[in-house]
Design a protein around this motif. Sequence first.
Motif, short mmCIF file in Angstrom:
data_model
loop_
_atom_site.label_atom_id
_atom_site.label_comp_id
_atom_site.label_asym_id
_atom_site.label_seq_id
_atom_site.Cartn_x
_atom_site.Cartn_y
_atom_site.Cartn_z
N GLN A 175 12.54 8.40 -7.55
CA GLN A 175 11.97 8.12 -6.15
C GLN A 175 11.63 6.69 -5.95
N LEU A 176 11.14 6.22 -6.95
CA LEU A 176 10.71 4.68 -6.93
C LEU A 176 11.72 3.81 -6.97
N ALA A 177 12.76 4.34 -7.85
CA ALA A 177 13.99 3.21 -7.78
C ALA A 177 14.77 3.33 -6.35
N TYR A 202 4.68 7.71 -11.56
CA TYR A 202 4.06 6.48 -10.97
C TYR A 202 2.91 6.90 -10.03
N ARG A 203 1.80 6.22 -10.47
CA ARG A 203 0.61 6.52 -9.65
C ARG A 203 0.67 5.35 -8.44
N PRO A 204 0.01 5.42 -7.48
CA PRO A 204 -0.12 4.49 -6.41
C PRO A 204 -0.29 2.87 -7.03
N GLU A 205 -1.29 2.68 -7.91
CA GLU A 205 -1.32 1.48 -8.26
C GLU A 205 -0.12 1.01 -9.07
N ALA A 206 0.50 1.78 -9.97
CA ALA A 206 1.82 1.22 -10.54
C ALA A 206 2.86 1.05 -9.39
N VAL A 207 3.02 1.58 -8.38
CA VAL A 207 3.72 1.53 -7.43
C VAL A 207 3.56 0.18 -6.82
N ARG A 208 2.37 -0.11 -6.41
CA ARG A 208 2.05 -1.45 -5.82
C ARG A 208 2.41 -2.46 -6.79
N ARG A 209 2.05 -2.33 -8.05
CA ARG A 209 2.44 -3.44 -8.99
C ARG A 209 3.89 -3.67 -9.03
N GLY A 214 5.70 -4.16 -21.05
CA GLY A 214 4.51 -4.26 -20.60
C GLY A 214 4.09 -4.81 -19.45
N LEU A 215 4.99 -4.60 -18.38
CA LEU A 215 4.43 -5.27 -17.05
C LEU A 215 3.73 -3.90 -16.11
N VAL A 216 3.97 -2.94 -16.54
CA VAL A 216 3.24 -1.72 -15.84
C VAL A 216 3.13 -0.67 -16.96
N GLU A 217 2.04 0.10 -16.64
CA GLU A 217 1.65 1.16 -17.37
C GLU A 217 2.28 2.46 -16.70
N VAL A 218 2.69 3.43 -17.05
CA VAL A 218 3.07 4.47 -16.41
C VAL A 218 2.85 5.78 -17.19
N ASP A 219 2.25 6.65 -16.20
CA ASP A 219 1.70 7.98 -16.69
C ASP A 219 2.83 8.93 -16.92
N ARG A 220 2.62 9.90 -17.72
CA ARG A 220 3.62 11.10 -17.93
C ARG A 220 3.17 12.29 -17.30
N ASP A 221 3.87 13.19 -16.74
CA ASP A 221 3.61 14.46 -16.32
C ASP A 221 3.52 15.55 -17.57
N ALA A 222 3.28 16.59 -16.96
CA ALA A 222 3.18 17.63 -18.01
C ALA A 222 4.61 18.03 -18.83
N SER A 223 5.50 17.45 -18.32
CA SER A 223 6.94 17.69 -18.87
C SER A 223 7.43 16.32 -19.49
N ALA A 279 0.87 -1.23 0.21
CA ALA A 279 0.14 0.09 0.04
C ALA A 279 0.98 1.14 -0.10
N THR A 280 1.94 1.20 -0.46
CA THR A 280 2.89 2.32 -0.65
C THR A 280 2.14 3.41 -1.21
N GLU A 281 1.82 4.49 -0.61
CA GLU A 281 1.42 5.64 -1.26
C GLU A 281 2.15 6.98 -1.04
N PRO A 282 2.55 7.34 -2.08
CA PRO A 282 3.54 8.63 -2.04
C PRO A 282 2.70 9.67 -1.41
N PRO A 283 3.27 10.29 -0.30
CA PRO A 283 2.76 11.37 0.56
C PRO A 283 2.46 12.63 -0.50
N ASP A 284 3.08 12.97 -1.44
CA ASP A 284 2.90 14.19 -2.23
C ASP A 284 2.49 13.81 -3.75
N GLY A 285 1.71 12.39 -3.74
CA GLY A 285 1.13 12.20 -5.14
C GLY A 285 2.14 11.34 -5.87
N PRO A 286 2.06 11.33 -7.18
CA PRO A 286 2.91 10.29 -7.79
C PRO A 286 4.37 10.54 -7.74
N MET A 287 5.13 9.32 -7.83
CA MET A 287 6.45 9.19 -7.55
C MET A 287 7.22 9.22 -9.00
#
Length: 155
Positions: free
Chosen positions: A43-45, A76-83, A62-71, A31-39
């Motif tokens: 940070q995740l490494a 990494y959202r919490p679901e991706a972190v858990r996976r 294809g093991l995980v889907e990762v979002d991209r920020d505006a830049s 349940a690792t959930e980043p305190p300040d939002g996505p990682m």
Amino acid sequence: MATDELMRKALDAIGEPDSPLVKEVFDRLLATEPPDGPMTVQQLAELLDVSPHTLRYYERIGLVEVDRDASGYRSYRPEAVRRIVFLTRMRLSGMPIRDLQHYVQLVDAGDDTVPERLDMLLEHRDTIRRQIRELTLSLAATEYKIATYGGSTAP
């Protein structure tokens, strides 16, 4: 509760694999959930003690889907972190990438695949238990030789 303490509790409960404590400990670890939002990838490494390259590789195959920020940076959202927490534990235990890919495909296919996922995990658990027994014997042989040479076997 610190991660080290959670791991100690999990390891203490391994003799009782059906223990609610084992489930609780790993639910909390997963349940690792980043305190300040996505990682970020860095940070995740650092959190998982893996290289950013490994995380990018998991995404690429294809093991995980990762979002991209505006830049355009990985986010990494919490679901991706858990996976990824689960994937890194399975890799550490020796599960082959092709098996992880198959497992992730089953997860993504939905609840109808739970029996097949369970079979995969039961088989992998048996493999891990065999490895633990073999490593325990190897440790005993190493300790014996250390003692033979006059060294201390105390931790």
